[in-house]
Design an enzyme around this catalytic site. Structure first.
Site, PDB file in Angstrom:
ATOM      1  N   LYS A  58       0.858  -1.188   0.000  1.00 30.41           N
ATOM      2  CA  LYS A  58       0.000   0.000   0.000  1.00 30.41           C
ATOM      3  C   LYS A  58       0.893   1.236   0.000  1.00 30.41           C
ATOM      4  O   LYS A  58       1.978   1.230   0.603  1.00 30.41           O
ATOM      5  CB  LYS A  58      -0.866  -0.064   1.262  1.00 30.41           C
ATOM      6  CG  LYS A  58      -1.933   0.993   1.415  1.00 30.41           C
ATOM      7  CD  LYS A  58      -2.770   0.691   2.680  1.00 30.41           C
ATOM      8  CE  LYS A  58      -3.862   1.698   2.955  1.00 30.41           C
ATOM      9  NZ  LYS A  58      -4.668   1.353   4.141  1.00 30.41           N
TER      10      LYS A  58
ATOM     11  N   SER B   3      -9.616   1.285   3.283  1.00 32.27           N
ATOM     12  CA  SER B   3      -8.820   2.138   2.435  1.00 32.27           C
ATOM     13  C   SER B   3      -7.770   1.391   1.617  1.00 32.27           C
ATOM     14  O   SER B   3      -7.243   1.952   0.655  1.00 32.27           O
ATOM     15  CB  SER B   3      -8.110   3.183   3.305  1.00 32.27           C
ATOM     16  OG  SER B   3      -7.223   2.551   4.222  1.00 32.27           O
TER      17      SER B   3
ATOM     18  N   SER C 266      -9.682  -1.262   7.425  1.00 31.62           N
ATOM     19  CA  SER C 266      -9.196  -1.035   6.065  1.00 31.62           C
ATOM     20  C   SER C 266      -8.552  -2.207   5.349  1.00 31.62           C
ATOM     21  O   SER C 266      -8.313  -2.138   4.148  1.00 31.62           O
ATOM     22  CB  SER C 266      -8.196   0.115   6.057  1.00 31.62           C
ATOM     23  OG  SER C 266      -8.883   1.314   5.952  1.00 31.62           O
TER      24      SER C 266
END
Ligand code: GLN
Length: 489
Positions: A73, A150, A174
């Protein structure tokens, strides 16, 4: 079928037999990532990855991560690779060091291919607020559904079959929420189990490094490398690291699993609730005791707002360093205030600004008692209730979300119980710092549904053992959209 569809252990065996090489596998992973049309990538380092993969010659026998390609990420620092956390305020920022998890994976000779999209600064749950726009759910080719956030890009690329695993971060859900929407395993271990050095902080009392895999076995293998004390993160635990991947040694006979009836009531009529019930009867047949408990509806309903106040307050104070001077584009100006105001006005999206306003408002001296401190006290109550349940029971089983991945334009009544409770309960794991894992549960009209298991602090090994039992029951393992295309799903 290719080597990337097999899982980490099987890929390792193929390397040992000399059937393929890290270079070939990295090339295939890059090809698949390029084929993915889900807008999942922030930055790539394909050339460096290929030259690193080419340098790997002799497969290390006991190192399962040797030559395994992955994505991270874009809120993990990666030396020499642009890292923006999907925010314009960090445009052009190239870190000079690796996050501890990235360093550990490099040491194991896993191959980093690039950085994935996220909701801006990891604040969000839809995968729509990053500076590159929406990330799509690979299970819906019409691109009308979210993969969730996310950690949207990491979820999308693992579900697309590009890599066996990808790193994410989990402050409220997330990793675990998108894992459910993408048919993946997604874990957030105990707070402090994995070093957060080099992970951009969002709300440190809640933040955890997490990751996506396609099987419980792969998740357990990874934790052996990622977990453990790191002097660079004072909050990382000194506790010794278990041999997580040997979870098969553990007997589940007599284990107790709690089901939260007041949560289930909010989604009773849906397929996901029926599938959870079916799973529970399977567990009972395998000697696991199922206990129905009520958490307390009002407390469940208060999770979201409590999470919101605490996380926004922590975020606004943590992100004060994003001032246009230390990182990202310098906007110019005569005073510090002017530079900062310009940088933040241009650099942050609307949702971030809103969160910072809420965070700052809750921290103002005149509001603290009514907002921030009240939220803290409520968090304590919620944690107390969670711990009470976990004293009686070993695990809590819930759906990961009330249904499959929503449409981008789907409106949910944000004051309904279905939303407040069933869409936001995973933050319980962050409030109490507990290990929590999402697993594929079933499919509804071609879209994955997820189940979630939460356990006691540092009880990851038993969590993997029970997860693996659920995986056996559902038979959903190593899922990716490629399999569906090949007709085996
Ligand atoms: N959806 C939650 C939020 O909007 C969770 C974010 C996270 O875990 N990073 O804040």
């Amino acid at each position: 079928m290719g080597y990337l569809d097999l899982g980490i252990r099987a890929l390792h065996e193929a390397y040992l037999r000399g059937e393929t090489t890290p270079r070939e596998v990295a090339e295939e992973a890059i090809r698949r990532a390029k084929e993915s049309k889900d807008n999942a990538l922030e930055a790539t380092c394909y050339e460096e990855a290929l030259s690193f993969a080419s340098s790997l010659e002799e497969c290390e026998k006991d190192n399962l991560l040797w030559g395994v390609p992955y994505f991270a990420k874009d809120n993990f620092s990666t030396e020499g690779v642009e890292t923006t956390a999907s925010s314009n305020i960090l445009k052009g920022y190239v870190p000079v060091f690796d996050a501890e998890v990235v360093r550990r994976l490099k040491e194991k000779k896993a191959v980093l291919l690039g950085k994935t999209t996220l909701d801006e600064l990891a604040m969000g749950g839809t995968g729509t607020s990053g500076h590159l726009g929406k990330t799509y759910n690979p299970w819906d080719e019409s691109h009308r559904r979210m993969v969730g956030g996310s950690s949207c890009g990491s979820a999308a690329l693992v579900a697309a079959g590009a890599v066996p695993f990808a790193l994410g971060s989990d402050t409220g859900d997330s990793v675990r929420k998108p894992a459910g929407y993408a048919g993946l395993v997604g874990i957030k271990p105990t707070w402090g189990r994995i070093s957060r050095f080099g992970l951009f902080p969002f709300a440190p009392s809640l933040d955890a490094v997490g990751y996506f895999t396609r099987s419980v076995d792969d998740a357990a293998i990874l934790l052996e490398t990622l977990a453990g004390r790191d002097e660079k993160d004072a909050t990382s635990s000194e506790k010794s690291v278990d041999s997580y991947a040997n979870f098969k040694d553990i007997s589940l006979e007599g284990m107790k699993v709690a089901v939260l009836d007041d949560l289930m009531d909010t989604i009773r009529e849906r397929k996901i609730a029926r599938d959870i019930e079916r799973l529970l009867s399977c567990l009972e047949k395998r000697g696991v005791e199922v206990r129905r408990v009520r958490f307390g509806e009002e407390m469940l309903r208060s999770i979201y707002i409590t999470y919101f106040v605490i996380s926004c307050a922590e975020a606004t104070s943590n992100d004060a360093n994003l001032d246009g001077i230390k990182f990202g584009p310098y906007p110019g100006g005569n005073t510090y205030e002017e530079v900062m105001a310009k940088a933040r006005t241009q650099g942050f999206g609307e949702l971030i600004k809103r969160r910072f306003v809420i965070g700052s408002y809750s921290l103002m001296r005149e509001n603290q008692e009514e907002l921030f401190l009240r939220a803290q006290r409520n968090r304590k109550k919620i944690v107390g209730r969670t711990n009470e349940i976990l004293e009686e029971c070993d695990f809590i089983l819930t759906p990961a979300a009330p249904g499959p991945a929503p449409f981008f334009d789907e409106q949910s009544d944000r004051l309904s119980d279905a939303y407040l409770i069933a869409d936001n309960h995973l933050a319980l794991g962050n409030f109490a710092g507990l290990p929590s894992i999402t697993l594929p549960l079933s499919f509804e009209e071609g879209l994955p549904l997820g189940a979630n298991l939460t356990g006691r602090p540092f009880d990851e090994k038993r969590l993997f053992a029970l997860s693996s039992l659920l995986e056996e029951e559902t038979g959903l393992r190593n899922l990716s959209v490629r399999e569906r295309k090949e007709g085996s799903l």
